[in-house]
Design an enzyme around this catalytic site. Structure first.
Site, short mmCIF file in Angstrom:
data_model
loop_
_atom_site.label_atom_id
_atom_site.label_comp_id
_atom_site.label_asym_id
_atom_site.label_seq_id
_atom_site.Cartn_x
_atom_site.Cartn_y
_atom_site.Cartn_z
N GLU A 130 1.17 -1.67 -0.08
CA GLU A 130 0.01 -0.01 -0.42
C GLU A 130 1.05 1.17 -0.54
O GLU A 130 0.72 2.66 -0.54
CB GLU A 130 -1.00 0.21 1.23
N LYS A 206 5.10 4.49 -10.26
CA LYS A 206 4.14 3.88 -8.91
C LYS A 206 2.73 3.73 -10.26
O LYS A 206 2.03 2.90 -10.00
CB LYS A 206 3.17 5.13 -8.67
N1 HSE Z 1 9.54 10.24 -3.26
C1 HSE Z 1 8.72 10.34 -3.28
C2 HSE Z 1 7.40 10.88 -3.42
C3 HSE Z 1 7.74 9.44 -2.31
O1 HSE Z 1 8.21 12.69 -3.62
O2 HSE Z 1 6.33 11.00 -3.81
C4 HSE Z 1 6.67 8.65 -1.73
O3 HSE Z 1 6.43 8.05 -2.82
#
Ligand code: HSE
Ligand code: NAP
Length: 440
Positions: A130, A206
Site C-alpha cells: 500500500e 507508481k
Molecule cells: N519520493 C516520493 C515522493 C516518496 O516524493 O512522492 C513517496 O513515494
C-alpha cells in the site's frame, strides 16, 4: 497474549514513521487485532546514526540482513530501505522462508514485481505494498478491493510528493527549483536519488504498479513515456497562471478500445479543478470506473507518518489472520488483485498516437513574420491554435511566445518540433473532461 513480531529492513523516514505510529497508537492497534505489534529487529546501514524515534529496548538494531529471514520469531518482514538488488534478495528470501512481506518499494515492484508476485504465490504468503503508491492514500486497497467489480476506464493523478511540493512552492511563493527541492529532501519526501522524483521516474514506477491493479495488465516501465519537471521554468508557471492554469506533474492511464494509453508528464491543469488545488506534498488520484463513475482520493503522498500509516495498514491486514487456529491455514493473500494469476502484457496504444491539447513556449526574435512562421509550421502539421500570447521586452533580444493548441496528435507535435526551431518548452494540456471542477 503473543505479539506479532516485525523485522524491519530500514529505519529511515518510513521505518521510523512506522515505529512512531506503533508507539502512539499501540493500544488502539491491540484493540483492532487483539494482539500487540512489536519491532523485534531493525536492519540499518549505520549503527552509529542517531535515530529520531526509539522503538524501545526490545528492538535489536543490526546490520545483518539475514537475521530477518532466519529468525523463526519474525512473522512479517517490512522492507523500507529502497533500492533494487538487496531489497529483491531480501523479499525473495523472506517469502521463501515462509514470511509475509510488506514493502514501500515502488521502484522494485515496477521493475520486478511480476517475479516477486510469482514467488509469493508459490509460498502462499502476502506481498503487500500500500505504501508504495501515493504515500498515505489507500489507493492500492481501493483498486484491489473497493473497486474490484468495476472496469476502470481511466486513472489520473499526482503521484509524487516531492515534485508537487516543488511546483507548489514555485507557484505560491516564487521559490526557485533548487531551494524547493532541498526543502523537500529535508522533509523526508524525496527518494535517495531525487532524480527519480524530478525526472518523473518515481511517478512512472507508481503508475506501473497502479495500472496492474486498475487494468489487470502489465505495462512495462521501459515503454512508458516519461517527462519530468526539470524543464518547467518560473516563466511557464507565470504563463500558466495568466491562462488560468496550474502546472502539475501528472500520471495518466486509460483504456482506449481495449488498449492502454499511459504516460507521465507535466501538464497545465485549469485552476478551478481539484487536481490544480492539490498542494505541497499532497497527492491525489482520480479513478473512473464504469459502474461507480469518478472517485477521487487525496492525501499526503510522502513523509514519515503518512507513509508509515500505509505500511501499518498492510501489517494489520496480515496480522489479523496470523497465529489463530484454522485462520492462517485458510488465508490465501491476493497480492495482485487477480487471484495471484500472472498478468498479461498490456496492449499499448502507441504514445505517438495519443491526443491532447498542448502548451508551447518559444523564445523568438521580436520582428515581423515570426508568429506567422510558427503558426504556419503548426498548421502544416495539423496543429490548430486555440490561444496565443507574446510578451514584449525592449531590453531583450528574444521574447517569449506561448501557444495553446486544440487537441492534437502527439506525433504531429513531435514532427513539428525540429531541433533547429527556437521552441523551448512543450507540455501536454490535459483536456477538461479529465478533471473535476471544484464544487461550490
Ligand atoms: N519520493 C516520493 C515522493 C516518496 O516524493 O512522492 C513517496 O513515494
Ligand atoms: P531513507 O530515509 O533513506 O531510509 C532508508 C533506510 O534503509 C535507512 O535506515 C538505511 O540505513 C537503510 N538502508 C538502506 N540501504 C540499506 C542496506 N543496503 N542495508 C541495510 N540498511 C539499509 O528512505 P525512506 O525515505 O524511508 O524510503 C524507504 C523506501 O520507502 C524507499 O523504497 C522509498 O521509495 C519508499 N517510500 C518512501 C516514502 C517517503 O516519503 N520517504 C514514501 C513512500 C515510499 P541508515 O539509516 O543506517 O542509513
Amino acid at each position: 497474549m503473543e505479539s506479532v513480531k516485525l523485522g524491519l529492513a530500514g529505519f529511515g523516514t518510513v521505518g521510523s514513521g512506522l515505529a512512531a505510529i506503533l508507539e502512539e497508537n499501540g493500544d488502539w492497534i491491540e484493540r483492532r487485532i487483539g494482539r500487540k505489534l512489536e519491532i523485534r529487529t531493525a536492519v540499518v546501514r549505520d549503527l552509529n546514526k542517531a535515530r529520531a524515534v526509539n522503538p524501545g529496548p526490545d528492538t535489536e538494531f543490526t546490520t545483518d540482513m539475514t537475521r530477518l529471514t532466519t529468525d523463526p520469531e519474525i512473522d512479517i518482514v517490512v522492507e523500507c530501505m529502497g533500492g533494487l538488488e538487496t531489497a529483491y534478495d531480501l523479499i525473495r528470501t523472506a517469502l521463501e522462508a515462509g514470511k509475509h512481506v510488506v514493502t514501500a518499494n515502488k521502484h522494485l515492484l515496477a521493475e520486478r514485481g511480476p517475479e516477486l508476485f510469482s514467488i509469493a504465490r508459490k509460498s502462499g504468503k502476502g506481498l503487500y505494498y500500500e505504501a508504495s503508491c501515493a504515500g498515505g492514500i489507500p489507493i492500492v486497497e481501493t483498486l484491489k478491493s473497493s473497486l474490484a467489480g468495476d472496469r476502470v476506464l481511466e486513472m489520473l493523478g499526482i503521484l509524487n510528493g516531492t515534485a508537487n511540493y516543488i511546483l507548489s512552492e514555485m507557484t505560491t511563493k516564487g521559490m526557485d527549483f533548487g531551494t524547493a527541492l532541498a526543502l523537500a529532501q529535508d522533509l523526508g519526501y524525496a527518494e535517495a536519488d531525487p532524480t527519480f522524483d524530478i525526472e518523473g521516474f518515481d511517478t512512472a514506477h507508481k503508475l506501473c504498479v497502479l495500472s496492474r491493479l486498475a487494468f489487470g495488465v502489465d505495462y512495462p516501465l521501459d515503454r512508458l513515456p516519461i517527462q519530468g519537471i526539470t524543464s518547467v521554468t518560473p516563466l511557464d508557471i507565470q504563463f500558466a497562471r495568466e491562462f488560468g492554469y496550474r502546472v502539475k506533474l501528472l500520471a495518466h492511464a486509460r483504456s482506449v478500445e481495449g488498449r492502454i494509453e499511459a504516460g507521465v508528464h507535466p501538464a497545465l491543469v485549469p485552476y478551478t479543478y481539484l487536481l490544480a488545488r492539490v498542494g505541497g506534498n499532497y497527492n491525489a488520484v482520480r479513478v473512473v470506473g464504469n459502474a461507480v463513475g469518478p472517485v477521487m482520493l487525496h492525501g499526503q503522498g510522502a513523509g514519515d507518518k503518512p507513509t508509515g500509516s500505509a505500511v501499518l495498514a498492510d501489517i494489520l491486514d496480515i496480522a489479523k489472520h496470523m497465529n489463530r487456529p484454522g485462520c492462517e491455514e485458510a488465508y490465501r493473500p491476493d497480492n495482485t488483485g487477480f487471484g495471484n494469476a500472472d498478468l498479461p502484457e498490456a496492449d499499448i496504444l502507441p504514445p505517438e498516437e495519443a491526443r491532447s491539447k498542448y502548451y508551447f513556449r518559444f523564445t523568438v526574435a521580436d520582428r515581423p513574420g515570426v508568429m506567422a512562421a510558427i503558426a504556419k509550421s503548426m498548421a502544416d502539421h495539423s496543429i490548430s491554435i486555440a490561444q496565443a500570447v507574446q510578451k514584449t521586452d525592449e531590453d531583450s533580444e528574444g521574447v517569449p511566445v506561448v501557444f495553446i493548441s486544440h487537441e492534437s496528435r502527439a506525433k504531429d507535435v513531435t514532427d513539428c518540433i525540429e531541433p533547429s526551431t527556437p521552441w523551448t518548452s512543450r507540455f501536454c494540456l490535459a483536456s477538461a473532461s479529465e478533471f473535476f471542477k471544484v464544487s461550490t
